[in-house]
Every structure is written in structure tokens, then in C-alpha cells.
Enzyme design. Structure first.
Site, short mmCIF file in Angstrom:
data_model
loop_
_atom_site.label_atom_id
_atom_site.label_comp_id
_atom_site.label_asym_id
_atom_site.label_seq_id
_atom_site.Cartn_x
_atom_site.Cartn_y
_atom_site.Cartn_z
N ASP A 1 -3.40 14.31 22.34
CA ASP A 1 -2.58 13.59 21.61
C ASP A 1 -2.79 14.82 19.86
O ASP A 1 -1.46 14.87 19.34
CB ASP A 1 -2.25 12.42 21.36
CG ASP A 1 -1.64 11.93 22.86
OD1 ASP A 1 -1.26 13.11 23.95
OD2 ASP A 1 -1.42 11.03 22.85
N ASP B 1 0.85 -1.42 0.09
CA ASP B 1 0.50 -0.34 -0.41
C ASP B 1 0.80 1.44 0.02
O ASP B 1 0.47 2.21 -0.15
CB ASP B 1 -1.13 0.01 1.21
CG ASP B 1 -2.06 -0.97 0.68
OD1 ASP B 1 -2.86 -1.36 -0.37
OD2 ASP B 1 -2.76 -1.56 1.76
N ALA C 1 -6.28 9.80 21.93
CA ALA C 1 -6.08 10.15 23.61
C ALA C 1 -6.44 11.93 23.67
O ALA C 1 -5.82 12.15 24.09
CB ALA C 1 -4.67 10.34 23.75
N ARG D 1 -8.94 18.59 23.17
CA ARG D 1 -7.50 18.93 23.60
C ARG D 1 -6.93 17.32 23.80
O ARG D 1 -8.13 16.59 23.94
CB ARG D 1 -7.54 19.55 25.02
CG ARG D 1 -7.73 20.92 25.06
CD ARG D 1 -7.36 21.33 26.76
NE ARG D 1 -8.32 22.50 26.95
CZ ARG D 1 -9.26 23.21 26.28
NH1 ARG D 1 -10.34 22.56 26.33
NH2 ARG D 1 -9.49 24.98 26.80
#
Length: 265
Positions: A150, A45, A185, A148
Site C-alpha cells: 500500500d 501537534d 501492508a 510491493r
């Protein structure tokens, strides 16, 4: 018909590339790396992603075919043992065109009218170079939330089985004209709150990310990683362009999903 072949670069892929080129030229097809009607990707890919970005200015004129030489890929429906069969199909058989939607990303800057436009086949990710990513998320011109965490991942339907899936996003059939926004996250407590679920947006909806603080951003477009400073906004939506695949036989998407993630071979 004019064709080009891209290779992953390993010995197996390079051998297949040279063999295919010789066979196709024996059928009087023309090798043309600049203006091909057909691009054969030999590898995985990642190799097809490279080919897509190389020929992104010719998406309305060029169709792609994938041959995988390693782990089963989502964009590759031929295996090395079928090279002769594929060559004959290309040389002798009219092919069906299957189109998949792409992601358009427009990054605007604080210094006026300057902007950068990108197309992604799989996804775009946004992270802060330092610390937590803080972004206002607007959907169709309305503030949806302040994120808010990662980072954020905006994917195409065909890219929904890649990074998006690892983030808990839904797998979408690649024929759907949509994009998906998934969180990395996110921070959720009594003070800060996000939706906490992936969002699937139709083609007439635009997602706009607006920085809350003045930081630098690491933005990926498929396999390309870019550092952006002084960002005013990051706009994502279904692109007007599409990628075109040449099909010589059925290539069931859900069978690919099952073979890749469920079936024990």
C-alpha cells in the site's frame, strides 16, 4: 526578544494566544510574525507542525514552544493553566535549546535536472495514486528490496510516535540522528518478498526509492499532501537542519510516551 504566536483557531486557543501576546508585550517583548526568535504554538501537534513549516527558512534562528489546549501532545509541554508561569519564564528566564533531527526528502523527475526538496518534522509517506505501490528500495547505494504494497512511511525519531507507530514501527528517542522506514501492508508470498520489519537508518545512510512502473504518486510531507507525476526517485535522509525547542524545565520523552499511550488519566 521578538516572538510570534500561532493558534489552532478554536476559541480556547485564540483566547490564550491573545492573552499571551498582551502579557509578553507588557514585558516589552516585540511581536514579529516575520522574524521571530521564539514561536509559541497554541493548540496541538498539528498546530506546531504548521508553525514549523511556516518558519522552516528560519530554523537556525527560531526556537519553538508548545502549549496544548486539547489532547496531550508530543510537542507541547505547557497547559493553559500555566500561561502566566510561561510568560514570566519567557520574559525573565534564559532558556535551554534542545535540537531534534529532521527528515530531508528530495524528489527528482524524469525530465532532467528538476528536483523538489522538502523538510519533514514527523514523516513522509509515499503511495501510488492507483493500485499497488511498487518501488525499488536502495540503501546507501545498494538495492535492498523491491517493495510491493500500500505504501511506505519514512519518519523522524520525533515522528516515530505518529503514523510510524500505527504501522508497527519502533518508538525512537528524538535525540537520535536517524530515520525509520516502515511498510504499509506489504505483499509477501512465494513470488514477492519484503523485509517485513521497520528499518532504522543512521544519518550517514540514504534511502532511495525508485519507481518500477510509470504511475503518479501521492506523497505527504507531515500534514501536506502532494501529487507528483513523472517521478524518477525519492531520496530520504537525515537533514542538515534541525528543529530547535526552547526548554524552561525538564520535558522527559519517555514520560510523554507513557502519558500518551499507557497511563489512564
Amino acid at each position: 526578544m521578538k516572538f510570534a504566536i500561532t493558534s489552532k483557531g478554536d476559541s480556547v486557543s485564540n483566547t490564550l494566544m491573545h492573552k499571551m501576546r498582551t502579557y509578553l508585550q507588557d514585558f516589552d517583548l516585540t511581536y514579529d510574525e516575520d522574524q521571530p526568535d521564539l514561536v509559541v504554538s497554541v493548540g496541538g501537534d498539528g498546530t506546531l507542525l504548521y508553525a514549523f513549516h511556516r518558519y522552516r527558512s528560519r530554523l537556525d534562528k527560531t526556537a519553538f514552544i508548545g502549549v496544548h489546549t486539547g489532547h496531550l501532545g508530543f510537542y507541547a509541554d505547557w497547559v493553559p493553566e500555566e500561561i502566566e508561569k510561561l510568560v514570566i519564564a519567557i520574559a525573565k528566564t534564559p532558556y535551554q535549546i534542545v535540537e531534534y533531527p529532521l527528515l530531508e526528502v528530495i524528489i527528482r523527475y524524469n525530465d532532467g535536472g528538476r528536483e523538489a526538496r522538502y523538510l519533514a518534522l514527523n514523516e513522509c509517506t509515499v503511495k501510488s495514486v492507483e493500485g499497488t505501490l511498487v518501488m525499488d528500495v536502495e540503501i546507501k547505494g545498494q538495492l535492498f528490496e523491491t517493495f510491493r504494497g500500500d505504501g511506505l512511511c519514512i519518519s523522524t525519531p520525533s515522528g516515530s510516535t505518529a503514523y510510524n507507530k500505527a504501522l508497527g514501527g519502533a518508538i525512537l528517542h528524538p535525540s537520535l540522528p536517524a530515520i525509520q522506514l516502515a511498510e504499509m501492508a506489504s505483499i509477501n508470498n512465494r513470488v514477492f518478498r519484503t523485509i517485513g520489519s521497520p528499518l532504522v537508518l543512521p544519518q550517514h545512510h540514504t534511502c532511495l526509492l525508485k519507481p518500477v512502473n510509470d504511475v503518479d504518486y501521492q506523497i505527504t510531507i507531515d500534514h501536506l499532501t502532494l501529487l507528483h507525476k513523472d517521478v524518477k526517485s525519492i531520496q530520504s535522509r537525515v537533514a542538515k537542519e534541525k528543529i530547535r525547542f526552547a526548554r524552561f524545565r525538564p520535558f522527559p520523552f519517555w514520560k510523554r510516551v507513557s502519558d500518551s499511550f499507557i497511563t489512564d488519566k
